[in-house]
Write an enzyme that holds these catalytic residues in place. Structure first.
Site, PDB file in Angstrom:
ATOM      1  N   LYS A   1       0.879  -1.211   0.029  1.00 56.04           N
ATOM      2  CA  LYS A   1      -0.040  -0.044  -0.158  1.00 56.04           C
ATOM      3  C   LYS A   1       1.004   1.227   0.218  1.00 56.04           C
ATOM      4  O   LYS A   1       1.704   1.426   0.853  1.00 56.04           O
ATOM      5  CB  LYS A   1      -1.066   0.118   1.313  1.00 56.04           C
ATOM      6  CG  LYS A   1      -2.021   1.403   1.502  1.00 56.04           C
ATOM      7  CD  LYS A   1      -2.785   0.994  -0.091  1.00 56.04           C
ATOM      8  CE  LYS A   1      -4.208   0.377   0.556  1.00 56.04           C
ATOM      9  NZ  LYS A   1      -5.076   0.295  -0.509  1.00 56.04           N
TER      10      LYS A   1
ATOM     11  N   THR B   1      -3.782  -5.049   0.524  1.00 54.39           N
ATOM     12  CA  THR B   1      -3.174  -3.716   0.823  1.00 54.39           C
ATOM     13  C   THR B   1      -3.918  -2.686   1.746  1.00 54.39           C
ATOM     14  O   THR B   1      -3.625  -1.841   2.324  1.00 54.39           O
ATOM     15  CB  THR B   1      -2.928  -3.026  -0.583  1.00 54.39           C
ATOM     16  OG1 THR B   1      -3.944  -2.798  -1.264  1.00 54.39           O
ATOM     17  CG2 THR B   1      -2.028  -3.884  -1.508  1.00 54.39           C
ATOM     18  N   ASP B   2      -5.321  -3.082   1.708  1.00 55.60           N
ATOM     19  CA  ASP B   2      -6.281  -2.441   2.607  1.00 55.60           C
ATOM     20  C   ASP B   2      -5.800  -2.654   3.996  1.00 55.60           C
ATOM     21  O   ASP B   2      -6.097  -1.718   4.951  1.00 55.60           O
ATOM     22  CB  ASP B   2      -7.527  -2.632   2.132  1.00 55.60           C
ATOM     23  CG  ASP B   2      -8.597  -1.797   3.097  1.00 55.60           C
ATOM     24  OD1 ASP B   2      -8.579  -0.295   2.731  1.00 55.60           O
ATOM     25  OD2 ASP B   2      -9.254  -2.389   3.908  1.00 55.60           O
TER      26      ASP B   2
ATOM     27  N   PHE C   1      34.352  28.572  -9.561  1.00 57.23           N
ATOM     28  CA  PHE C   1      34.379  27.439 -10.290  1.00 57.23           C
ATOM     29  C   PHE C   1      35.331  27.743 -11.697  1.00 57.23           C
ATOM     30  O   PHE C   1      34.910  28.579 -12.401  1.00 57.23           O
ATOM     31  CB  PHE C   1      33.220  27.172 -10.994  1.00 57.23           C
ATOM     32  CG  PHE C   1      33.143  25.824 -11.647  1.00 57.23           C
ATOM     33  CD1 PHE C   1      33.518  24.752 -11.162  1.00 57.23           C
ATOM     34  CD2 PHE C   1      32.664  25.845 -12.825  1.00 57.23           C
ATOM     35  CE1 PHE C   1      33.511  23.312 -11.787  1.00 57.23           C
ATOM     36  CE2 PHE C   1      32.574  24.570 -13.670  1.00 57.23           C
ATOM     37  CZ  PHE C   1      32.816  23.596 -13.169  1.00 57.23           C
TER      38      PHE C   1
ATOM     39  N   ARG D   1      31.018  33.306  -7.096  1.00 59.75           N
ATOM     40  CA  ARG D   1      29.583  32.942  -7.557  1.00 59.75           C
ATOM     41  C   ARG D   1      28.608  32.795  -6.281  1.00 59.75           C
ATOM     42  O   ARG D   1      29.043  32.438  -5.218  1.00 59.75           O
ATOM     43  CB  ARG D   1      29.622  31.861  -8.588  1.00 59.75           C
ATOM     44  CG  ARG D   1      30.285  30.611  -7.871  1.00 59.75           C
ATOM     45  CD  ARG D   1      29.950  29.563  -8.879  1.00 59.75           C
ATOM     46  NE  ARG D   1      30.202  28.255  -8.483  1.00 59.75           N
ATOM     47  CZ  ARG D   1      29.900  27.063  -8.856  1.00 59.75           C
ATOM     48  NH1 ARG D   1      29.621  26.937  -9.960  1.00 59.75           N
ATOM     49  NH2 ARG D   1      30.302  25.822  -8.291  1.00 59.75           N
TER      50      ARG D   1
ATOM     51  N   GLN E   1      31.044  19.548  -6.190  1.00 64.09           N
ATOM     52  CA  GLN E   1      31.593  18.112  -5.858  1.00 64.09           C
ATOM     53  C   GLN E   1      32.324  18.219  -4.423  1.00 64.09           C
ATOM     54  O   GLN E   1      32.125  17.197  -3.629  1.00 64.09           O
ATOM     55  CB  GLN E   1      32.438  17.476  -6.857  1.00 64.09           C
ATOM     56  CG  GLN E   1      31.797  17.048  -8.167  1.00 64.09           C
ATOM     57  CD  GLN E   1      31.696  18.203  -9.232  1.00 64.09           C
ATOM     58  OE1 GLN E   1      31.803  19.182  -8.760  1.00 64.09           O
ATOM     59  NE2 GLN E   1      31.536  17.804 -10.535  1.00 64.09           N
TER      60      GLN E   1
ATOM     61  N   ASN F   1      22.566  21.708  -9.068  1.00 64.80           N
ATOM     62  CA  ASN F   1      22.940  23.227  -8.988  1.00 64.80           C
ATOM     63  C   ASN F   1      22.093  23.972  -9.221  1.00 64.80           C
ATOM     64  O   ASN F   1      21.576  24.205 -10.309  1.00 64.80           O
ATOM     65  CB  ASN F   1      24.363  23.082  -9.922  1.00 64.80           C
ATOM     66  CG  ASN F   1      25.060  24.425  -9.327  1.00 64.80           C
ATOM     67  OD1 ASN F   1      24.669  25.308  -8.976  1.00 64.80           O
ATOM     68  ND2 ASN F   1      26.517  24.244  -9.663  1.00 64.80           N
TER      69      ASN F   1
ATOM     70  N   HIS G   1      21.727  27.465 -10.459  1.00 59.65           N
ATOM     71  CA  HIS G   1      22.308  28.037 -11.245  1.00 59.65           C
ATOM     72  C   HIS G   1      21.769  29.762 -10.964  1.00 59.65           C
ATOM     73  O   HIS G   1      20.723  29.851 -10.948  1.00 59.65           O
ATOM     74  CB  HIS G   1      22.478  27.969 -12.679  1.00 59.65           C
ATOM     75  CG  HIS G   1      23.286  26.576 -12.731  1.00 59.65           C
ATOM     76  ND1 HIS G   1      24.535  26.511 -12.506  1.00 59.65           N
ATOM     77  CD2 HIS G   1      22.753  25.815 -13.317  1.00 59.65           C
ATOM     78  CE1 HIS G   1      24.947  25.319 -12.976  1.00 59.65           C
ATOM     79  NE2 HIS G   1      23.856  24.773 -13.389  1.00 59.65           N
TER      80      HIS G   1
END
Length: 285
Positions: free
Chosen positions: A13, A58-59, A154, A171, A211, A237, A239
């Site tokens: 479920k 599932t109930d 970077f 940045r 990273q 990322n 940006h």
């Protein structure tokens, strides 16, 4: 004539929504969960002949989630998921393995008694696998949005004929953290400590690449949580690009940006202890 065979299978479920109110003289508390159950075992007859003698509906699984919330309470989603997973395996001879995945949505009190506000998009998670080999607990957080306005660079990357990205020494770095951490034993609740470690490492690390930040975040969680053996991180990322204001006769000293939602870089990886030899159980289709 070709022959066929039933492959790996599971059923359960999915996404049982449950809100439990714990009432007390000092005010109420809300636990808001989304619970998904998956079961494996001797279930071939149901697929091959429609014989449901081994199938727990599932109930019934949904009702068990509600009943356990009342009978046993929810003293932490890792413990709650563990109780449910063990119950399904131990109470049903045909079921050999259970996975219970829980999402928790945060609410904060407004008046200290009976009113609450829903916090932002961050979601706490826990997944428990239980079978004859034992119990494995994996906790996590999803959509934890972090941003720093500087201390991120970077440069020095590969450039070829298709490269247009300029190098930068300053940045904005932003991401929406999706992290999971695997506990060494069947019981584990280090959420507050692990979450704080992720945030602190993001803030403290002068990042030369997302990273590098990923590794620092995973390493910080392992250092802060002795019972955690592996951290997995997925960091999109988000940006932020400087807007070119020169057509309007204006400079832009790293003040005005536009946030791009796609495409985005996606950095993923894991950090684990050197002596960890266990593998995380994978249930996926």
């Amino acid at each position: 004539m070709p022959t066929f065979a039933l492959g790996p299978n599971q059923y359960g479920k999915a996404e049982t929504r449950i809100v439990r109110v714990t009432r007390g003289p000092g005010g109420d508390e809300i636990t808001d969960l989304n619970v998904s159950v998956s079961l494996r075992g001797d279930l071939a007859a149901s697929h091959l002949t429609g014989d449901n003698a081994a199938v727990l509906p599932t109930d019934t699984q949904k009702n068990t989630v509600y009943a356990f919330a009342r009978e046993h309470g929810i003293d932490g989603i890792e413990a709650f998921a563990t109780r449910l997973a063990r119950h399904f395996v131990e109470s049903q001879p045909s079921i050999h393995g259970a996975r219970v995945a829980v999402e928790q949505y945060p609410w904060q009190p407004v008046d200290g008694r009976h009113s609450f506000r829903r916090d932002g998009g961050e979601i706490r998670t826990a997944t428990v696998h239980h079978d004859d080999a034992g119990t494995q607990v994996v906790s996590g957080v999803r959509d934890l949005v972090l941003l720093k306005t500087t201390d991120s660079e970077f440069h020095g990357f590969v450039q070829d004929r298709y490269t247009t990205l300029p190098e930068t020494r300053d940045r904005i770095l932003a991401t929406s953290v999706n992290a999971t951490w695997r506990h060494a034993g069947p019981a584990g609740d280090a959420y507050g400590t692990a979450r704080a470690a992720l945030i602190e490492a993001f803030a403290d690390t002068h990042s030369l690449a997302l990273q590098q930040t990923l590794y620092a975040m995973g390493e910080r969680v392992l250092a802060a949580c002795p019972g955690v053996v592996e951290v997995k991180l997925s960091l999109p990322n988000r940006h932020h690009f400087l807007v070119d204001l020169t057509p309007f006769g204006l400079d832009n000293p790293n003040e005005v940006y536009y946030a791009a939602d796609r495409p985005y870089g996606l950095i993923e990886g894991s950090v684990r202890r050197d002596d960890d030899v266990a593998e995380e159980v994978a249930w996926s289709f």
